[in-house]
Design an enzyme around this catalytic site. Structure first.
Site, PDB file in Angstrom:
ATOM      1  N   HIS A 221      87.503   6.598  35.024  1.00  0.00           N
ATOM      2  CA  HIS A 221      86.476   7.390  33.779  1.00  0.00           C
ATOM      3  C   HIS A 221      85.449   8.339  34.816  1.00  0.00           C
ATOM      4  O   HIS A 221      84.698   9.050  33.614  1.00  0.00           O
ATOM      5  CB  HIS A 221      84.880   6.614  33.930  1.00  0.00           C
ATOM      6  CG  HIS A 221      84.212   6.226  34.720  1.00  0.00           C
ATOM      7  ND1 HIS A 221      84.491   5.211  35.874  1.00  0.00           N
ATOM      8  CD2 HIS A 221      82.978   6.777  35.112  1.00  0.00           C
ATOM      9  CE1 HIS A 221      83.171   5.593  36.861  1.00  0.00           C
ATOM     10  NE2 HIS A 221      82.338   6.023  36.155  1.00  0.00           N
TER      11      HIS A 221
HETATM   12  C1  UD1 Z   1      77.775   7.462  33.500  1.00  0.00           C
HETATM   13  C2  UD1 Z   1      77.155   8.475  34.758  1.00  0.00           C
HETATM   14  C3  UD1 Z   1      78.928   8.359  35.872  1.00  0.00           C
HETATM   15  C4  UD1 Z   1      79.081   6.214  36.199  1.00  0.00           C
HETATM   16  C5  UD1 Z   1      79.069   5.870  34.609  1.00  0.00           C
HETATM   17  C6  UD1 Z   1      79.550   4.891  35.216  1.00  0.00           C
HETATM   18  C7  UD1 Z   1      76.155  10.674  34.478  1.00  0.00           C
HETATM   19  C8  UD1 Z   1      76.599  12.186  34.565  1.00  0.00           C
HETATM   20  N1  UD1 Z   1      77.903   9.713  34.609  1.00  0.00           N
HETATM   21  O1  UD1 Z   1      79.102   8.216  32.940  1.00  0.00           O
HETATM   22  O2  UD1 Z   1      77.770   8.856  37.325  1.00  0.00           O
HETATM   23  O3  UD1 Z   1      79.554   6.814  36.874  1.00  0.00           O
HETATM   24  O4  UD1 Z   1      77.906   6.043  33.954  1.00  0.00           O
HETATM   25  O5  UD1 Z   1      80.259   3.942  34.193  1.00  0.00           O
HETATM   26  O6  UD1 Z   1      75.608   9.830  34.509  1.00  0.00           O
HETATM   27  N2  UD1 Z   1      80.568   5.572  26.289  1.00  0.00           N
HETATM   28  C9  UD1 Z   1      80.550   5.046  24.872  1.00  0.00           C
HETATM   29  N3  UD1 Z   1      79.699   3.570  25.282  1.00  0.00           N
HETATM   30  C10 UD1 Z   1      79.256   3.316  26.039  1.00  0.00           C
HETATM   31  C11 UD1 Z   1      78.613   4.794  26.684  1.00  0.00           C
HETATM   32  C12 UD1 Z   1      79.078   5.557  26.862  1.00  0.00           C
HETATM   33  O7  UD1 Z   1      81.294   5.134  23.779  1.00  0.00           O
HETATM   34  O8  UD1 Z   1      78.473   2.230  26.410  1.00  0.00           O
HETATM   35  C13 UD1 Z   1      81.096   6.927  25.701  1.00  0.00           C
HETATM   36  C14 UD1 Z   1      80.706   7.899  24.773  1.00  0.00           C
HETATM   37  O9  UD1 Z   1      81.000   8.867  23.854  1.00  0.00           O
HETATM   38  C15 UD1 Z   1      79.645   8.609  25.451  1.00  0.00           C
HETATM   39  C16 UD1 Z   1      80.504   9.099  27.542  1.00  0.00           C
HETATM   40  O10 UD1 Z   1      81.030   7.512  26.704  1.00  0.00           O
HETATM   41  O11 UD1 Z   1      78.965  10.181  25.102  1.00  0.00           O
HETATM   42  C17 UD1 Z   1      79.985   9.499  28.591  1.00  0.00           C
HETATM   43  O12 UD1 Z   1      78.858   8.754  28.696  1.00  0.00           O
HETATM   44  P1  UD1 Z   1      78.146   8.985  29.342  1.00  0.00           P
HETATM   45  O13 UD1 Z   1      76.439   7.818  29.455  1.00  0.00           O
HETATM   46  O14 UD1 Z   1      77.539  10.437  29.181  1.00  0.00           O
HETATM   47  O15 UD1 Z   1      78.809   9.396  30.877  1.00  0.00           O
HETATM   48  P2  UD1 Z   1      79.734   8.380  32.033  1.00  0.00           P
HETATM   49  O16 UD1 Z   1      80.836   9.059  31.480  1.00  0.00           O
HETATM   50  O17 UD1 Z   1      79.656   6.869  31.438  1.00  0.00           O
HETATM   51  N1  UDP Z   2      83.055  -3.161  36.885  1.00  0.00           N
HETATM   52  C1  UDP Z   2      82.012  -3.866  35.182  1.00  0.00           C
HETATM   53  N2  UDP Z   2      83.478  -3.957  34.410  1.00  0.00           N
HETATM   54  C2  UDP Z   2      84.515  -3.360  33.903  1.00  0.00           C
HETATM   55  C3  UDP Z   2      84.412  -2.230  34.687  1.00  0.00           C
HETATM   56  C4  UDP Z   2      83.676  -2.748  36.298  1.00  0.00           C
HETATM   57  O1  UDP Z   2      81.924  -5.493  35.075  1.00  0.00           O
HETATM   58  O2  UDP Z   2      85.633  -3.966  33.286  1.00  0.00           O
HETATM   59  C5  UDP Z   2      81.735  -3.300  37.312  1.00  0.00           C
HETATM   60  C6  UDP Z   2      82.154  -2.704  38.694  1.00  0.00           C
HETATM   61  O3  UDP Z   2      82.232  -4.583  39.128  1.00  0.00           O
HETATM   62  C7  UDP Z   2      80.805  -1.941  39.176  1.00  0.00           C
HETATM   63  C8  UDP Z   2      80.658  -0.897  38.212  1.00  0.00           C
HETATM   64  O4  UDP Z   2      80.977  -2.485  37.054  1.00  0.00           O
HETATM   65  O5  UDP Z   2      79.660  -2.943  40.047  1.00  0.00           O
HETATM   66  C9  UDP Z   2      80.696   0.103  38.189  1.00  0.00           C
HETATM   67  O6  UDP Z   2      80.893   0.522  36.870  1.00  0.00           O
HETATM   68  P1  UDP Z   2      81.338   2.332  36.661  1.00  0.00           P
HETATM   69  O7  UDP Z   2      82.398   2.260  37.624  1.00  0.00           O
HETATM   70  O8  UDP Z   2      81.026   2.461  35.425  1.00  0.00           O
HETATM   71  O9  UDP Z   2      80.601   3.528  37.328  1.00  0.00           O
HETATM   72  P2  UDP Z   2      79.600   4.307  39.206  1.00  0.00           P
HETATM   73  O10 UDP Z   2      80.156   2.719  40.162  1.00  0.00           O
HETATM   74  O11 UDP Z   2      81.347   4.909  39.009  1.00  0.00           O
HETATM   75  O12 UDP Z   2      79.328   4.847  39.274  1.00  0.00           O
END
Ligand code: UD1
Ligand code: UDP
Length: 382
Positions: A221
């Site tokens: 992601h």
């Molecule tokens: C964010 C964090 C990243 C973290 C990740 C965990 C920042 C800069 N990035 O990235 O460090 O690893 O969360 O998963 O804060 N979206 C949905 N539903 C949701 C959330 C997101 O549809 O519940 C979609 C939306 O289109 C949104 C896009 O995902 O615009 C990106 O979401 P965003 O929270 O901006 O960044 P992440 O990629 O989730």
């Molecule tokens: N995770 C989860 N379900 C999923 C994918 C990830 O519960 O389908 C959990 C995973 O066990 C870990 C956390 O989400 O604890 C990691 O989140 P993510 O990879 O979104 O973010 P990051 O750690 O890179 O910030």
């Protein structure tokens, strides 16, 4: 006599409570042991959820799985904002409103998402004490928004909770102003608290018709991987080559960001038709822990999953050019492959042979207890 209105909260106005900031999937998971500890010690605390993550499977599912109380404040306007600045600003404003209402003595933010930068800035600007959980991680990759956030939060925190001595050294090198405590990473607490529950409650292997140790798990992601067509296309191609070579199923609970980009770049068809690559909805924590703990290999760009696979003794390949968790590589649990197919294949060959005997470098699962003890001592919770 009328008191002058200030832009900050005066020390004497503050109440002895703790504010916990959450808002993203990994933040909910990593703060859950802290919330649990605050509940156990009957501390005066409240949670602000920024609404950065909002889909049921990225948010509420975790409150159900981990059995967390509903946050006192839940912001719901953040999803409208698409830029880092807009998103962070909206969260900052919402968190500030909650802080002005509650007047806590300390704010705790974890990790490196925009949610936590917003929480940190809101606290700093009101001159409320700030504790950074998971302080001192550095990828030294200045392209990553997370690296910007980590550096900024570390520099404005009074209490820095470093997972290991290495992060303490990073913080000293960076000349931060706050006090540093090495406490372990709360992800170990979370894994210990939820794995046994997962073994009893999750039926994910049966549901996906999988045998233990006979499949790979993939998560993907990261902005720099999935927001650029050429990178995402390259990853899909690498997955095709790997699934062909090994014949194992690769289970991919797909992050909403990546789902959106696959569609936008017209790559969804290719991904879905790649033999052995199974795209599924994001999983709750119990299902994911069980799936990961029984996998023969993890392929990921996630920070949390590099740690969890190390804790669960599942070899990991990191689909990035750097890691802020170098301990996982040093103990032999992780191979940083970048995105080139040849490197990923080299990593798979190496990691599938790895003896799963490494020692988890992230602590003993008591990080939350240490953090709350320090918070109580430094800033008494009433
Ligand atoms: C964010 C964090 C990243 C973290 C990740 C965990 C920042 C800069 N990035 O990235 O460090 O690893 O969360 O998963 O804060 N979206 C949905 N539903 C949701 C959330 C997101 O549809 O519940 C979609 C939306 O289109 C949104 C896009 O995902 O615009 C990106 O979401 P965003 O929270 O901006 O960044 P992440 O990629 O989730
Ligand atoms: N995770 C989860 N379900 C999923 C994918 C990830 O519960 O389908 C959990 C995973 O066990 C870990 C956390 O989400 O604890 C990691 O989140 P993510 O990879 O979104 O973010 P990051 O750690 O890179 O910030």
């Amino acid at each position: 006599m009328k008191t002058t209105k200030l832009k900050i909260l005066r020390k004497e106005e503050l109440e002895g409570k703790v504010c916990v900031i959450v808002g993203t999937r990994p933040g909910i998971i990593k703060m859950s042991p802290i919330i649990r500890r605050l509940e156990e010690t009957r501390s005066n605390y409240f949670v602000v959820h920024t609404g950065q993550h909002y889909s049921h499977l990225m948010d509420r599912k975790f409150f159900d799985d981990i059995n967390l109380p509903e946050p006192k404040y839940r912001l719901n306007t953040v999803k409208r904002y698409q830029t880092h600045g807009g998103q962070t600003a909206e969260m900052l404003k919402g968190i500030e409103r909650a802080l002005l209402e509650e007047k806590p003595r300390i704010v705790l933010a974890v990790g490196d998402a925009n949610t936590n930068l917003a929480g940190a800035l809101a606290a700093r600007k009101l001159q409320i004490e700030l504790g950074h959980v998971e302080a001192g991680l550095r990828s030294d990759d200045w392209q990553m928004p997370e690296e910007h956030n980590r550096v900024m939060i570390d520099h404005i925190s009074e209490l820095l909770f470093a997972p290991t001595e290495r992060e303490k050294e990073n913080l000293i090198k960076d000349n931060v102003k706050g006090e540093i405590f090495v406490v372990g990473n709360t992800i170990v607490d979370a894994v210990h608290q939820n794995l046994e529950v997962a073994k009893v409650r999750s039926s994910i292997l049966d549901r996906l018709n999988l045998r233990p140790n006979d499949y790979f798990v993939l998560t993907l992601h990261r902005e720099e991987n999935v927001d650029y067509r050429e990178n995402l296309e390259g990853i899909v191609e690498s997955l095709r080559v790997i699934s062909q070579k090994y014949g194992n199923q690769i289970i991919y609970p797909i992050h909403p960001r990546t789902k959106k980009r696959l569609k936008e770049f017209d790559l969804e068809g290719k991904a879905r038709s790649t033999k052995n690559l199974r795209l599924i909805e994001p999983l709750g924590y119990l299902d994911f822990l069980l799936l990961l703990s029984n996998a023969s290999l993890a392929l990921t760009d996630s920070g949390g999953i590099q740690e969890e696979s190390c804790i669960l003794k599942v070899p990991c390949i990191t689909l990035r050019k750097s890691t802020e968790r170098p301990q996982t590589v040093e103990v032999g649990a992780n191979f940083v492959a970048g995105l080139k197919t040849s490197n990923i294949l080299q990593g798979a060959a190496k990691m599938l042979k790895a003896k799963r005997e490494w020692v988890n470098p992230f602590g003993d699962g008591q990080a939350a207890k240490r953090i709350i003890n320090i918070v109580e001592k430094e800033s008494p919770i009433k």
